[in-house]
Design an enzyme around this catalytic site. Sequence first.
Site, PDB file in Angstrom:
ATOM      1  CG  ASP A 110     -12.553  -2.086  -1.560  1.00  0.00           C
ATOM      2  OD1 ASP A 110     -12.015  -3.207  -1.700  1.00  0.00           O
ATOM      3  OD2 ASP A 110     -12.141  -1.060  -2.134  1.00  0.00           O
ATOM      4  CG  ASP A 125      -2.000  -1.052   1.135  1.00  0.00           C
ATOM      5  OD1 ASP A 125      -2.045  -1.773   0.116  1.00  0.00           O
ATOM      6  OD2 ASP A 125      -2.804  -1.164   2.076  1.00  0.00           O
TER       7      ASP A 125
END
Length: 257
Positions: A129, A8
Amino acid sequence: MDVIPAIDLLEGRCVRLYQGDYEKSQVFSENPVDVAKQWVDQGATRLHLVDLDGAKAGKVINLKAIEAIAQTISVPIEVGGGLRDRSSVQQLFNLGVQWAILGTVAVEQPQLVQELCQEFPQQIIIGIDARNGKVATRGWLETSEVLATQLAVQMQELGAAAIIYTDIHRDGTLSGPNIEALRELTNAINIPVIASGGVSSVTDLLSLLALEAQGVTGAIVGRALYTGDILLKEALRAIGPGRIQDVPPNLDFSSFA
């Protein structure tokens, strides 16, 4: 089943968030390229990159880091975060990225998703998500009224190569994957599903392996790799190619005289 390390990117650094909260980020490395090389050296056959700045901004921000990783390592990479137009997707493919992960546009611009799936077959992955079963968008800062399974079915019809399913409440928490939600999702669609969020141990990975026959083809692992709760080589031995349950028996051997 693939074990896919997550990298990330936030302000050019490798970080992990807690439940998607940008205010609860932990920096694990100032050099994402070194991190990528580390995972590949340990056996990773695929990497998952998320441009966290891009997810908020709606455009690719960490382009230099993504390009450096793509040019340095030999395994395919998938990238998501802020991909909301064709030019951003094309930009990544020009760098050598194998798969583009679309999230927000899947909810807001399904026509664009269809066009991209047609132009780049088998290269468009949809990132779903979910927060309490509903799809979150714009870097997880907003929650829609769209159900995760409903969106997955629609994206399959539009030509998506795969679905990456993330349970936001479990992401970065090491609390285990949401097996029930994954089972519901795989029952609704036929394209591959990659699990993400909450994987904390090899035991969690083995629980996902039980869903392989239903279409869960991989698991994205983040924080647990960085904290050492999971060693990548052990994870690969447990659920990756050549795992012990796939080794054929020695048929020449007999315990009977």
